[in-house]
Design an enzyme around this catalytic site. Structure first.
Site, PDB file in Angstrom:
ATOM      1  N   TYR A  93       0.880  -1.445  -0.077  1.00 43.25           N
ATOM      2  CA  TYR A  93      -0.165  -0.021   0.306  1.00 43.25           C
ATOM      3  C   TYR A  93       0.952   0.972   0.039  1.00 43.25           C
ATOM      4  O   TYR A  93       1.111   1.572   0.905  1.00 43.25           O
ATOM      5  CB  TYR A  93      -1.126   0.337   1.298  1.00 43.25           C
ATOM      6  CG  TYR A  93      -1.833  -1.119   1.022  1.00 43.25           C
ATOM      7  CD1 TYR A  93      -2.380  -2.060   0.324  1.00 43.25           C
ATOM      8  CD2 TYR A  93      -2.797  -1.566   2.464  1.00 43.25           C
ATOM      9  CE1 TYR A  93      -2.586  -2.891  -0.176  1.00 43.25           C
ATOM     10  CE2 TYR A  93      -3.095  -2.186   2.317  1.00 43.25           C
ATOM     11  CZ  TYR A  93      -3.913  -2.740   1.499  1.00 43.25           C
ATOM     12  OH  TYR A  93      -4.367  -4.069   1.901  1.00 43.25           O
ATOM     13  N   THR A  94       1.497   1.257  -0.963  1.00 40.73           N
ATOM     14  CA  THR A  94       2.415   2.227  -1.146  1.00 40.73           C
ATOM     15  C   THR A  94       2.949   2.923   0.407  1.00 40.73           C
ATOM     16  O   THR A  94       3.962   1.990   0.988  1.00 40.73           O
ATOM     17  CB  THR A  94       1.914   3.443  -1.803  1.00 40.73           C
ATOM     18  OG1 THR A  94       1.127   3.949  -1.492  1.00 40.73           O
ATOM     19  CG2 THR A  94       1.941   3.219  -3.325  1.00 40.73           C
TER      20      THR A  94
END
Length: 168
Positions: free
Chosen positions: A100-101
Site C-alpha cells: 500500500y505504497t
C-alpha cells in the site's frame, strides 16, 4: 459549512468517509479541521469502543478496524490526522500492507507514540522466505516499531509449501 451528511450516516467514520469520498473509492477532499463534530469529539478525549477477541489469538481489538489502503491517496499530514482521530475515537486495530505504497509510513508516524495501545497487522505478497523476511524488516522500519502483532500473506495465488526450507 460542508455538505450535509446523508440521512442515517451520522457516525464519525461515515462522516469522514463521506467527506473524503471513500464511498465511491475516490478521495476528493480532506477532513475539515474546523468541523464542529470533530471538535466536539476531540474535546471529550480518547473514546472507548467495544472490543472483541481477534480470531483465535489473545489480541483484543476494537470492533471497528482501520484499513489503511485508502490513506495512500492522501497527504501524510492528512493521513496522520485521520489515523489519530480514529485512535482517539477508540479504534485500536490498524491493518495495512507493504504493497500500500506509503501507508505503513503514515501509520508509523501517527501511532509510534501510542504503539503499546494498538494492534497492527500488515501483509506481504511474497512467496519466498528471503523476500518475506525483507518485507518484515521494511515494515518494522516504516511502522516505527519493533514488532508486528499479526503478519499475513497478501492474496496468495497458492499456499506456500510448508516443508520447503526457502518457502514463505
Amino acid at each position: 459549512t460542508h455538505e450535509s451528511i446523508p440521512p442515517g450516516r451520522s457516525d464519525f467514520f461515515s462522516i469522514i468517509s463521506h467527506r473524503m469520498g471513500f464511498a465511491n473509492g475516490e478521495i476528493y477532499g480532506t477532513i475539515p479541521p474546523s468541523s464542529e463534530y470533530v471538535r466536539r469529539r476531540a474535546e471529550k478525549g480518547r473514546r472507548t469502543m467495544k472490543t472483541i477477541r481477534l480470531g483465535r489469538t489473545e489480541l483484543q481489538v476494537s470492533a471497528t478496524a482501520f484499513g489503511a489502503l485508502p490513506i495512500q491517496r492522501i497527504s501524510k499530514a492528512d493521513a496522520v490526522r485521520l489515523v489519530r482521530r480514529a485512535y482517539d475515537s477508540g479504534i485500536n486495530y490498524f491493518d495495512t500492507a507493504n504493497a500500500y505504497t506509503d501507508s505503513e509510513e503514515k501509520l508509523g508516524e501517527a501511532l509510534h507514540d501510542v504503539r503499546q495501545n494498538v494492534v497492527i497487522s500488515t501483509k506481504s505478497g511474497a512467496m519466498d522466505k528471503k523476500t518475506v523476511l525483507s518485507h518484515i524488516e521494511e515494515s518494522l522500519r516504516r511502522l516505527q516499531t519493533d514488532y508486528i502483532d499479526l503478519f499475513q500473506f497478501h492474496n496468495p495465488a497458492r499456499l506456500p509449501e510448508i516443508n520447503d526450507p526457502d518457502g514463505a
